[in-house]
Design a protein around this motif. Sequence first.
Motif, short mmCIF file in Angstrom:
data_model
loop_
_atom_site.label_atom_id
_atom_site.label_comp_id
_atom_site.label_asym_id
_atom_site.label_seq_id
_atom_site.Cartn_x
_atom_site.Cartn_y
_atom_site.Cartn_z
N VAL A 141 0.84 -1.20 0.00
CA VAL A 141 0.00 0.00 0.00
C VAL A 141 0.88 1.25 0.00
O VAL A 141 0.63 2.19 -0.76
N LYS A 142 1.90 1.24 0.81
CA LYS A 142 2.79 2.40 0.91
C LYS A 142 3.44 2.70 -0.46
O LYS A 142 3.54 3.86 -0.86
N LYS A 173 3.80 5.88 -5.55
CA LYS A 173 3.78 5.89 -7.01
C LYS A 173 2.66 6.79 -7.56
O LYS A 173 2.84 7.48 -8.55
N LEU A 174 1.51 6.73 -6.89
CA LEU A 174 0.34 7.47 -7.37
C LEU A 174 0.19 8.85 -6.73
O LEU A 174 -0.76 9.57 -7.03
N HIS A 175 1.11 9.20 -5.83
CA HIS A 175 1.04 10.48 -5.12
C HIS A 175 -0.28 10.62 -4.35
O HIS A 175 -0.92 11.67 -4.36
N VAL A 188 -1.19 -5.43 -1.91
CA VAL A 188 -2.35 -5.40 -2.78
C VAL A 188 -2.03 -6.19 -4.03
O VAL A 188 -0.97 -6.00 -4.64
N SER A 189 -2.94 -7.09 -4.41
CA SER A 189 -2.75 -7.91 -5.60
C SER A 189 -4.02 -7.88 -6.44
O SER A 189 -5.12 -7.71 -5.91
N TYR A 236 -2.32 7.82 2.47
CA TYR A 236 -2.97 6.61 2.98
C TYR A 236 -4.48 6.80 3.14
O TYR A 236 -5.26 5.92 2.82
N GLY A 237 -4.88 7.97 3.64
CA GLY A 237 -6.30 8.24 3.87
C GLY A 237 -7.13 8.31 2.60
O GLY A 237 -8.33 8.10 2.62
N THR A 238 -6.48 8.61 1.48
CA THR A 238 -7.17 8.64 0.19
C THR A 238 -7.13 7.25 -0.46
O THR A 238 -8.12 6.79 -1.04
#
Length: 165
Positions: free
Chosen positions: A71-72, A77-79, A112-113, A82-84
């Motif tokens: 997740v981190k 990568k997606l900027h 995540v997979s 965590y809350g979003t």
Amino acid sequence: MTTIGTTPTAPPPGHDDQEEFRRLDEFVCFTLYSAQRALMSAYRPLLDKIGLTYPQYLVLVALYENGPSLVKGLGAKLHLDYGTLTPLLKRLEAAGLVTRRRRADDERLVEVSLTEEGTALRCQANESVPSLDFALGLTDGELEQLKTLLRRMTAGVAAYTGATG
């Protein structure tokens, strides 16, 4: 008035800085905002066909590109913070497109997979959601230059604000 990225200039004699208002088309932020809204408006009906929002689509593209991810790492990568990202991943999981599992070697880390359904959606997405680069009206060289400038701008703003993403 001085703006970031310009050479400072002195106002003309008799000029009152308090009365100066910049026009919308003078703001880089407004130009970017307008461009982003136009692109999202073009993508929205294409993504609606496969039942995804643009941020959800970006998560799937990142997973197609990198495989199972923490997740981190996805957030970086997606900027996305965590809350979003967490609610986004929960919706993708509820739709059966991804799974989230705590790592056995370190339960603090969540991986995540893609599910089979999420993987299968890639072919449908490739057909339904073409790149809209052609719609920008730019040559290949201009597109590369634009991406380079936007990446440099993002890094510059992040450095200026102390942001990490």
